[in-house]
Every structure is written in structure tokens, then in C-alpha cells.
Design a protein around this motif. Sequence first.
Motif, PDB file in Angstrom:
ATOM      1  N   ALA A   4       1.038  -1.227   0.204  1.00 50.15           N
ATOM      2  CA  ALA A   4       0.048   0.139  -0.010  1.00 50.15           C
ATOM      3  C   ALA A   4       0.871   1.378  -0.034  1.00 50.15           C
ATOM      4  CB  ALA A   4      -1.106   0.104   1.133  1.00 50.15           C
ATOM      5  N   GLU A   6       0.884   5.444   0.803  1.00 52.22           N
ATOM      6  CA  GLU A   6      -0.083   6.613   1.826  1.00 52.22           C
ATOM      7  C   GLU A   6       0.140   7.694   1.096  1.00 52.22           C
ATOM      8  OE1 GLU A   6       1.220   6.418   5.682  1.00 52.22           O
ATOM      9  OE2 GLU A   6      -0.515   4.805   6.142  1.00 52.22           O
ATOM     10  N   ARG A  15      -4.724   6.088   2.511  1.00 52.98           N
ATOM     11  CA  ARG A  15      -4.119   4.876   2.188  1.00 52.98           C
ATOM     12  C   ARG A  15      -4.778   4.069   0.848  1.00 52.98           C
ATOM     13  NH1 ARG A  15      -4.521  -0.692   3.408  1.00 52.98           N
ATOM     14  NH2 ARG A  15      -2.083  -1.646   3.786  1.00 52.98           N
ATOM     15  N   VAL A  16      -3.662   3.974   0.053  1.00 51.71           N
ATOM     16  CA  VAL A  16      -4.302   3.289  -1.399  1.00 51.71           C
ATOM     17  C   VAL A  16      -3.535   1.510  -1.189  1.00 51.71           C
ATOM     18  CG1 VAL A  16      -4.111   3.341  -3.875  1.00 51.71           C
ATOM     19  CG2 VAL A  16      -4.171   5.298  -2.376  1.00 51.71           C
ATOM     20  N   SER A  17      -4.554   0.874  -0.993  1.00 48.95           N
ATOM     21  CA  SER A  17      -4.070  -0.416  -1.077  1.00 48.95           C
ATOM     22  C   SER A  17      -4.164  -1.191  -2.520  1.00 48.95           C
ATOM     23  CB  SER A  17      -5.322  -1.492  -0.260  1.00 48.95           C
ATOM     24  OG  SER A  17      -6.502  -1.186  -0.878  1.00 48.95           O
ATOM     25  N   PRO A  19      -2.092  -0.587  -5.036  1.00 53.54           N
ATOM     26  CA  PRO A  19      -2.063   0.499  -6.114  1.00 53.54           C
ATOM     27  C   PRO A  19      -1.852   0.157  -7.449  1.00 53.54           C
ATOM     28  CG  PRO A  19      -0.114   0.637  -4.620  1.00 53.54           C
ATOM     29  CD  PRO A  19      -0.859  -0.427  -4.011  1.00 53.54           C
ATOM     30  N   LYS A  31      -5.127   1.113 -10.333  1.00 57.83           N
ATOM     31  CA  LYS A  31      -6.209   1.836  -9.495  1.00 57.83           C
ATOM     32  C   LYS A  31      -5.174   3.017  -8.912  1.00 57.83           C
ATOM     33  CE  LYS A  31      -7.689  -0.200  -5.342  1.00 57.83           C
ATOM     34  NZ  LYS A  31      -7.503  -0.712  -3.962  1.00 57.83           N
ATOM     35  N   LEU A  32      -4.259   3.051  -8.667  1.00 55.33           N
ATOM     36  CA  LEU A  32      -3.506   4.250  -8.282  1.00 55.33           C
ATOM     37  C   LEU A  32      -3.609   5.276  -9.432  1.00 55.33           C
ATOM     38  CD1 LEU A  32      -1.577   5.605  -6.351  1.00 55.33           C
ATOM     39  CD2 LEU A  32       0.348   4.932  -7.344  1.00 55.33           C
ATOM     40  N   VAL A  35      -6.836   6.764  -8.691  1.00 57.71           N
ATOM     41  CA  VAL A  35      -6.856   7.838  -7.550  1.00 57.71           C
ATOM     42  C   VAL A  35      -6.264   9.249  -7.940  1.00 57.71           C
ATOM     43  CG1 VAL A  35      -6.000   8.096  -5.459  1.00 57.71           C
ATOM     44  CG2 VAL A  35      -6.987   5.975  -5.766  1.00 57.71           C
ATOM     45  N   ALA A 106     -10.390  10.643  -3.069  1.00 57.74           N
ATOM     46  CA  ALA A 106      -9.280   9.796  -3.102  1.00 57.74           C
ATOM     47  C   ALA A 106      -9.789   8.324  -2.271  1.00 57.74           C
ATOM     48  CB  ALA A 106      -7.923  10.105  -2.446  1.00 57.74           C
ATOM     49  N   TRP A 107     -10.251   8.763  -1.145  1.00 55.26           N
ATOM     50  CA  TRP A 107     -10.854   7.364  -0.431  1.00 55.26           C
ATOM     51  C   TRP A 107     -11.848   6.746  -1.069  1.00 55.26           C
ATOM     52  CZ3 TRP A 107     -16.120   7.475   0.981  1.00 55.26           C
ATOM     53  CH2 TRP A 107     -16.433   6.291   1.980  1.00 55.26           C
ATOM     54  N   ASN A 110     -10.177   4.510  -3.732  1.00 50.86           N
ATOM     55  CA  ASN A 110      -9.470   3.315  -3.256  1.00 50.86           C
ATOM     56  C   ASN A 110     -10.294   2.217  -2.990  1.00 50.86           C
ATOM     57  OD1 ASN A 110      -7.216   1.902  -1.891  1.00 50.86           O
ATOM     58  ND2 ASN A 110      -8.355   2.187  -0.158  1.00 50.86           N
TER      59      ASN A 110
END
Length: 331
Positions: A4, A6, A15-17, A19, A31-32, A35, A106-107, A110
Motif C-alpha cells: 500500500a 499513503e 491509504r491506497v491498497s 495500488p 488503481k493508483l 486515484v 481519493a478515499w 481506493n
Amino acid sequence: MAPAVELNVGERVVRVSNPGKVYFPERGITKLQVVEYYLAVAEPLLRALRDRPTTLKRYVDGVTGEAFYQKRLPKGAPEWVGTARVTFPSGRPADEVCPTEPAVLAWAANLGTFDFHPWPVRGSDTDRPDELRVDLDPQPGTGFRDAVEVAQVLKEVLDELGLVGYPKTSGGRGVHVAVRIRPEWDFVDVRHAVIALAREVERRAPDRATTSWWKEERGERVFLDYNQAARDRTIASAWSVRGTPRATVSMPVTWDELSTVDPDDFDVLTAPGRLAEHGDPHAALDDEAFGLETLLDWYADDERGEMPYPPDYPKMPGEPPRVQPSRKRAE
């Protein structure tokens, strides 16, 4: 699985799990990147979402997986994610996400959110819309260019009414148009205003536009989906990522641009550059709010009256039978 990361987003840490998880295989978009896209367009997107109860359309397995609509605040949400209470047509209440800052975007991204679907109301009064929305939906045999042609007829009507509409691509084949209105009418009145507006467009362009709720009657025309103005019906906001293989976004444009653009031109990779170069074409949407008096007079004077609601709605006053015309004739 990548570790992940941050991200510092204003005063928050998001926090991006996982990514590197690929959300759009055709483009290799992760995914990143989604975001980061939402952070890049946060300013105009929050203009469209701020203080609005918002349904999240989530694709937790990327565009090739099943999507679902998150209509309630997800469990485990940070305390800084605000909410607004809405009431569904069934009468049940719910607390929906109400974005107020970039960290919320962003949340949500994610969590696999592609589309943000805001209600046309503000959290301070969730029963009185402040936005009239027209959804121009091409039917089989028609496409984006047909929707644009009908949108130009819609603009003629809006101009004559003294209303200012703001168009955007849907991110697919359709066109959406928004008009800021004073929050003085309930959902029923606003839906009636959209019906009156759509009927006038249909009258002027009967071979290209239709208000027929029943698909068997629409033909190869563009459907003006008046039921998108009903309570709990929403459309993807401007700047929302859509669940298409190209990762297209619903792009706000000017009326002059509408006839020249291609929806596929606007995606997660290209939209931030367009924003940086041209700014937000909908920046003035909140500058003036308009009234619905004339449209409601048109609706009241129309002998056809009420039109069908979506099938999951309770029976509404004055609504015609929810029976397909062909089945009704057969009976």
C-alpha cells in the motif's frame, strides 16, 4: 500484490491498497492512476459534488468485474467523510457520502469507485432539487452524433425560456445537460418540468427525439429520459470515470465544442491535461439559478398529463398503467 501507499491529501492521509491493481486492462490503467486522476480534477469535480448526497458506483475488481451502487456510507469510513440523509421512494432513509474535500475523492477511488452519482440536491435540503438534468440517451441504431443533434434542439428551447444549460458527454454515447434552478420545487415538480421540456424537444424533432418510456415505441431515436429527474435517480457527474474499456470520463464541454468532440477523446489519461489547458467549462454553472414556472405551466396545460415512473417506484398519483402498449393491446 504491491504494498500500500499513503498519499498526503491536504490535512488527510489516504491509504491506497494494492495500488498496482489493473483496473482497465485494455489501457493498463491501475488503481493508483485512478486515484491520482481524481486528485488532479478535484477542484472542478468538487464543484459538481460538494454538499451533495452521492451514490458511489464501485468496481472493486476493475472494469471487467461486476459493479454495484453504494447508496449508504460504507462501514469503516473515516470520520472526516461527511454524509447527508436522503429518503428513497420507499420512504426508507439512508446516510449517503457527501463529498466536501479532495481526500474523500481519493478515499472513494481506493474503494474501487469509478463514477460519482450525486443527487440534484444539497445536504441542507435533500427534498428540493437545485439542478434540472436532461439525459439524452441514444437508442439502438443511433449514437453520440444523434444525441448531439437533439441536444442542439434542447438548447434552442432553453434559450427561448431564458435558461442556461451546461452540456457534457456521458462518457459513452449520450449527452447530459444541467440547468441550475432555485430549490423551490420538489422532485415531482422538477420531473414534471423535465417532461414538459422533453415533450417540446420531441415536438420540434419528432423523427430524432422521443419521450416514449416503452422501448418498443422509441424506434431509432434519442430518448429524453425524464425519469432521471425522479427521486433517487442519478447520473454520473462531470469528470466521473466511466466503466468503459478506455476509461473514458464524463467531460464537461461548451455548446460550440459539443458538435466537434468525440467522447473517446476524454479519459483518465487525457482529461487532466485538458483541464489544465482549458479550465472547467462548467465553472459558471452556479452563478445564476433559474425558475421552472413556464415549464410547469406547459406541463399543466398538456392534456397527456403524467407519464410512467420506473417499475421499482410506488404507484404515483395520476400515473398511467404500467403496461407495455403491445401487451395492453393483446389483452
